[in-house]
Each structure stands twice: as structure tokens, then as C-alpha cells.
Scaffold this active site. Sequence first.
Site, PDB file in Angstrom:
ATOM      1  N   LYS A  36       0.827  -1.213   0.000  1.00 13.68           N
ATOM      2  CA  LYS A  36       0.000   0.000   0.000  1.00 13.68           C
ATOM      3  C   LYS A  36       0.854   1.253   0.000  1.00 13.68           C
ATOM      4  O   LYS A  36       0.506   2.251  -0.621  1.00 13.68           O
ATOM      5  CB  LYS A  36      -0.925   0.016   1.221  1.00 13.68           C
ATOM      6  N   LYS A  52      -4.959  -9.477  -7.293  1.00  9.23           N
ATOM      7  CA  LYS A  52      -6.136  -9.681  -6.444  1.00  9.23           C
ATOM      8  C   LYS A  52      -7.291  -8.772  -6.880  1.00  9.23           C
ATOM      9  O   LYS A  52      -7.060  -7.621  -7.233  1.00  9.23           O
ATOM     10  CB  LYS A  52      -5.735  -9.354  -4.998  1.00  9.23           C
ATOM     11  N   LYS A  93     -11.293  -3.532  -4.227  1.00 11.66           N
ATOM     12  CA  LYS A  93     -12.177  -2.371  -4.371  1.00 11.66           C
ATOM     13  C   LYS A  93     -11.390  -1.135  -4.770  1.00 11.66           C
ATOM     14  O   LYS A  93     -11.958  -0.155  -5.227  1.00 11.66           O
ATOM     15  CB  LYS A  93     -13.003  -2.132  -3.099  1.00 11.66           C
TER      16      LYS A  93
HETATM   17  P1  TYM Z   1     -10.642  -5.978   3.630  1.00 11.80           P
HETATM   18  O1  TYM Z   1     -11.643  -4.938   3.956  1.00 11.80           O
HETATM   19  O2  TYM Z   1      -9.585  -5.667   2.630  1.00 11.80           O
HETATM   20  O3  TYM Z   1     -11.355  -7.291   3.163  1.00 11.80           O
HETATM   21  C1  TYM Z   1     -12.363  -7.891   3.955  1.00 11.80           C
HETATM   22  C2  TYM Z   1     -12.304  -9.403   3.833  1.00 11.80           C
HETATM   23  O4  TYM Z   1     -12.444  -9.788   2.468  1.00 11.80           O
HETATM   24  C3  TYM Z   1     -11.345 -10.616   2.095  1.00 11.80           C
HETATM   25  N1  TYM Z   1     -11.002 -10.318   0.710  1.00 11.80           N
HETATM   26  C4  TYM Z   1     -10.844 -11.247  -0.232  1.00 11.80           C
HETATM   27  N2  TYM Z   1     -10.970 -12.582  -0.184  1.00 11.80           N
HETATM   28  C5  TYM Z   1     -10.754 -13.262  -1.334  1.00 11.80           C
HETATM   29  N3  TYM Z   1     -10.415 -12.660  -2.500  1.00 11.80           N
HETATM   30  C6  TYM Z   1     -10.272 -11.318  -2.589  1.00 11.80           C
HETATM   31  N4  TYM Z   1      -9.958 -10.738  -3.742  1.00 11.80           N
HETATM   32  C7  TYM Z   1     -10.488 -10.551  -1.418  1.00 11.80           C
HETATM   33  N5  TYM Z   1     -10.450  -9.216  -1.143  1.00 11.80           N
HETATM   34  C8  TYM Z   1     -10.754  -9.099   0.161  1.00 11.80           C
HETATM   35  C9  TYM Z   1     -10.209 -10.234   3.040  1.00 11.80           C
HETATM   36  O5  TYM Z   1      -9.260 -11.248   3.148  1.00 11.80           O
HETATM   37  C10 TYM Z   1     -10.967  -9.991   4.324  1.00 11.80           C
HETATM   38  O6  TYM Z   1     -11.218 -11.201   4.993  1.00 11.80           O
HETATM   39  N6  TYM Z   1      -7.524  -5.814   7.495  1.00 11.80           N
HETATM   40  C11 TYM Z   1      -8.799  -6.323   7.058  1.00 11.80           C
HETATM   41  C12 TYM Z   1      -9.972  -5.857   7.886  1.00 11.80           C
HETATM   42  C13 TYM Z   1      -9.876  -6.140   9.345  1.00 11.80           C
HETATM   43  C14 TYM Z   1     -10.034  -7.413   9.960  1.00 11.80           C
HETATM   44  C15 TYM Z   1      -9.910  -7.164  11.363  1.00 11.80           C
HETATM   45  C16 TYM Z   1     -10.261  -8.691   9.486  1.00 11.80           C
HETATM   46  C17 TYM Z   1      -9.663  -5.234  10.328  1.00 11.80           C
HETATM   47  N7  TYM Z   1      -9.685  -5.849  11.555  1.00 11.80           N
HETATM   48  C18 TYM Z   1     -10.000  -8.211  12.279  1.00 11.80           C
HETATM   49  C19 TYM Z   1     -10.362  -9.737  10.410  1.00 11.80           C
HETATM   50  C20 TYM Z   1     -10.228  -9.483  11.790  1.00 11.80           C
HETATM   51  C21 TYM Z   1      -9.019  -5.841   5.634  1.00 11.80           C
HETATM   52  O7  TYM Z   1      -8.470  -4.855   5.200  1.00 11.80           O
HETATM   53  O8  TYM Z   1      -9.950  -6.515   4.979  1.00 11.80           O
END
Ligand code: TYM
Length: 346
Positions: free
Chosen positions: A123, A206, A209
Site C-alpha cells: 500500500k 487480487k 475495491k
Molecule cells: P478488507 O476490507 O480488505 O477485506 C475484507 C475481507 O475480504 C477478504 N477479501 C478477499 N478474499 C478473497 N479474495 C479477494 N480478492 C479478497 N479481497 C478481500 C479479506 O481477506 C478480508 O477477509 N484488514 C482487514 C480488515 C480487518 C479485519 C480485522 C479482518 C480489520 N480488523 C480483524 C479480520 C479481523 C481488511 O483490510 O480486509
Amino acid sequence: MSEPVQTPQTFPTRIFSGIQPSGGLTLGNYLGALKRFVQKQDEGIETIYCLVDMHAITVWQDPAKLRQQTREAAAGFIAAGIDPVRSILFNQSQVSAHVELAWIFNTVARMGWMSRMTQFKDKAGKNSENVSLGLFAYPALMAADILAYKATHVPVGEDQKQHIELTRDIAAKFNNDYGVNFFPITEPVIEGAATRVMSLRDGTKKMSKSDPSDQSRINLTDDADTIAKKFRKAKTDSEPLPSALDGLKDRPDARNLVNIYAALADMTPQAVIAEYAGAQFGTFKPALADLAVAKLSPITTKMSDLMQDPAEIDRILGEGAARADAIARPIVDQVYDIIGMIRSRH
Ligand code: TYM
């Protein structure tokens, strides 16, 4: 540093996971996370799901859009099957335990650990002098999200694995430094055919969004026509589908579409290949588009219905926050006690 206490303590199974409301939800979020959140809830496990707005602001967010996206994500959760009675659904900033514990974890985590986080490096890119301090500390807040509830399991996509490993390191170091067995060593739950959904324009990237190309992803707000069109235009090679999974090894775009089909249909990729062996993309893509529309359209429709009543969404999030606070507050108060903070106000 005192001796580690060896008394075994078992932690009751509790699931926590979060999604950033930093843009619309994508098919990656749905298959990698949301769909599996619903499965865990339906298995009767205690489930706590959080819209991590404090994480979202580690990169600039327009305030009005952030509010809208948080409500939209909540609507997406409910439309996909999260029942805000059986699960706890809330936004992070309404429960102050998260940031309080995050500060403490900032003192537990080491600079070296944080510097190794690949998501930060990706990032920040070449711009690392100019990104927010919050972006660097991001994984410590994530550890706090999880451990404020002593969550034992965290369903996530593949890209979050390293962050969960850091959460485990923080928990172990805290337990060890203070000679307690207070935090569980949380398990990541990364399972199914779609733990890493790839871009529809480039099967080596990947689905995200934040990708500038809207054609690269399916949004949960896309209508049926748009979904079908994006799948029809998805990048592929010119070979037919192979008769064994092995044949997809060096075909990332084709493999991605097979995995998406499998996850949407609750099949294994092997079973999809068995059904479509030898098929051209001219046959497979329309089948995938039909399947995706059948599975996603009801969610999109319900989401837009729910968005008609933002006050009701806010009420649900407030109720979830009160229930989350009731669990996290005593845990964080105990942490203050363990680390030697005077708490004489209560
Ligand atoms: P975030 O918001 O990027 O994504 C949320 C969840 O979606 C999954 N994900 C995907 N899975 C498969 N293929 C993809 N292309 C894909 N894009 C996103 C992510 O793996 C995630 O499970 N840091 C985390 C948010 C967070 C979190 C937490 C998660 C904050 N605190 C505590 C678990 C526990 C994040 O940025 O996810």
C-alpha cells in the site's frame, strides 16, 4: 519480565472478523469473507462482525462517502444473510475498547514485525515517507479488534494471513511479558475455493475495491446486466477448459473463473472441471454469468431495499455496538489491571 505462567486455559470458541468500509463490497469480499461469515453464524457459533471504519481512515476517506459506505456494507452483510440478532454487527468506532487496546499493542508489537507486513509495503509503495502513521500501525489495531473479544477464530481471505500471524505474535508476547495466559492464540480460518479471488482483467492480481478499473471486479451493487457483461468480457486464454485441475496451473485467468464458479455453486474446483472438461469459454462464461446473477442479484436487491431506511441501519449498528462493548469493556479493563494502570474512577 516474569516467568510465563503455564496453567492451561481454554478459550471458548468465538469468531470475529472485519471488513473495511473503504469502498463498495466486491465479489472477493463476498466469497472470501462474507459468505463464510454467514456459514459460521448458521453453524451456531458465536459470531462478531465489524465494519472497521477506524482502519478505513488510515487512507483518506471523504466523510460523506465513508458514512454511506459503512451503511452500505452493513446492508450488504444483512442482505447476504447476517442476522443482527444471532450475530453481533457493528462499526468499530462505536466501541472504544478497540483503539484503547490498539495503543497498548503499539507498545507490544516491535518495529521489525510491523516493517515486515507485506500489505503495508504494497500500500505504501514508493511513497512510504508520506503515508499515515496509522497505516503502519494498522495491524496492531487489527490485533486489538480480535483480542478485545478473545476471539479464537478469524475467517478471512488469504491476504490477511500475515496480519493474523502478527496477532498471534502480539498475544503470545503480551502473555509472556506479563506472565499471564490472558489472550488466546487465534487461528485464521482460510478455507474454500475462493480464498483469493483475482481481478477479471488480470488473473495474477487480487480483485480489489481500490483497483482503478471497475471492469476488474464485480461489485455487490452491480445489476444483473453489468455482472453478466463483466464475466463475458473477463480476460481468458483461447484454450478449452482442461480435464484435470492440474491443467489450470499456468492459466491464472482460467483458474480464477473456475474457482469463482466453484465458490458460488458450493462445489469443489475439481467438480467444476469434471463438469466442464473440454468446454470453450464461449460456453463456460455465460454459465458462470448466469450462476453469478442467480446468486448475487437477490443480495443486490435486498441491499438497495435496506438502504432506503438508513435510520434503521444506524439503529442496528448501535445495538450491535452496545452488545460488542459489553464483551470487550471488561476484557480491556482487565488488561489495564494486568499492565499496572490505576483504575480508581469506578
Ligand atoms: P478488507 O476490507 O480488505 O477485506 C475484507 C475481507 O475480504 C477478504 N477479501 C478477499 N478474499 C478473497 N479474495 C479477494 N480478492 C479478497 N479481497 C478481500 C479479506 O481477506 C478480508 O477477509 N484488514 C482487514 C480488515 C480487518 C479485519 C480485522 C479482518 C480489520 N480488523 C480483524 C479480520 C479481523 C481488511 O483490510 O480486509
